[in-house]
Design a protein around this motif. Sequence first.
Motif, PDB file in Angstrom:
ATOM      1  N   ARG A 250       0.836  -1.208   0.000  1.00 12.95           N
ATOM      2  CA  ARG A 250       0.000   0.000   0.000  1.00 12.95           C
ATOM      3  C   ARG A 250       0.867   1.252   0.000  1.00 12.95           C
ATOM      4  O   ARG A 250       0.533   2.249  -0.658  1.00 12.95           O
TER       5      ARG A 250
ATOM      6  N   GLU B 104       2.222   1.634  -3.579  1.00 13.73           N
ATOM      7  CA  GLU B 104       1.157   2.089  -4.485  1.00 13.73           C
ATOM      8  C   GLU B 104       0.835   3.563  -4.283  1.00 13.73           C
ATOM      9  O   GLU B 104       0.658   4.310  -5.247  1.00 13.73           O
ATOM     10  N   LYS B 105       0.780   3.997  -3.036  1.00 17.43           N
ATOM     11  CA  LYS B 105       0.462   5.396  -2.758  1.00 17.43           C
ATOM     12  C   LYS B 105       1.578   6.317  -3.246  1.00 17.43           C
ATOM     13  O   LYS B 105       1.311   7.382  -3.799  1.00 17.43           O
TER      14      LYS B 105
ATOM     15  N   LEU C 253       3.703   5.661  -5.762  1.00 17.92           N
ATOM     16  CA  LEU C 253       3.675   5.658  -7.227  1.00 17.92           C
ATOM     17  C   LEU C 253       2.527   6.500  -7.773  1.00 17.92           C
ATOM     18  O   LEU C 253       2.650   7.138  -8.811  1.00 17.92           O
ATOM     19  N   LYS C 254       1.410   6.518  -7.059  1.00 21.00           N
ATOM     20  CA  LYS C 254       0.250   7.290  -7.491  1.00 21.00           C
ATOM     21  C   LYS C 254       0.427   8.787  -7.199  1.00 21.00           C
ATOM     22  O   LYS C 254       0.000   9.633  -7.971  1.00 21.00           O
ATOM     23  N   SER C 255       1.105   9.123  -6.098  1.00 13.96           N
ATOM     24  CA  SER C 255       1.186  10.510  -5.645  1.00 13.96           C
ATOM     25  C   SER C 255       2.342  11.294  -6.251  1.00 13.96           C
ATOM     26  O   SER C 255       2.274  12.514  -6.343  1.00 13.96           O
TER      27      SER C 255
END
Length: 151
Positions: free
Chosen positions: A107, A110-111, A113-115
């Motif tokens: 998690r 993922e956060k 890479l997304k942010s």
Amino acid sequence: MTSLAVLIGAIGVWLGYPIIDPLIGLLIIVAILKIVIDTSKPVFIRLLDGVEPETIDKVKSIAESVDGVCEVTDLRVRWIGHRLHAEINISVSPSLSVEEGHEIANRTREKLLKSLPHISGTNIHVDPSTAPGECFHFVPVLQKAATNKRT
């Protein structure tokens, strides 16, 4: 700005003040040197894979905002070409299973890479909050050497 300075210099010469032209030339040189100095620092830092402190703070705050992360204990971020790479040690509750700690690390990844648009990869190490950080993984050289002599 430099074109305007050249125009002022030309008007000064036309009005009978020839000294204005070399003075304007010196001002333009100073302006160009300032631009070179201001832009060379970030370029040099990037050449050494350096990252701005704001980026490190942002990575840390994003990782700490993930549910289950108690603390970010060690963090290294560097540029590799045009992409960012982060190495992070996070601490989690010692009562969690390996699977739950792994899920928290996923998690977190993922956060990040997304942010962060420039981040391309992360290495996330999970520690229990009772033994956080690399200091708990460190084996002193002398201790290691003594161990090797006994074997």
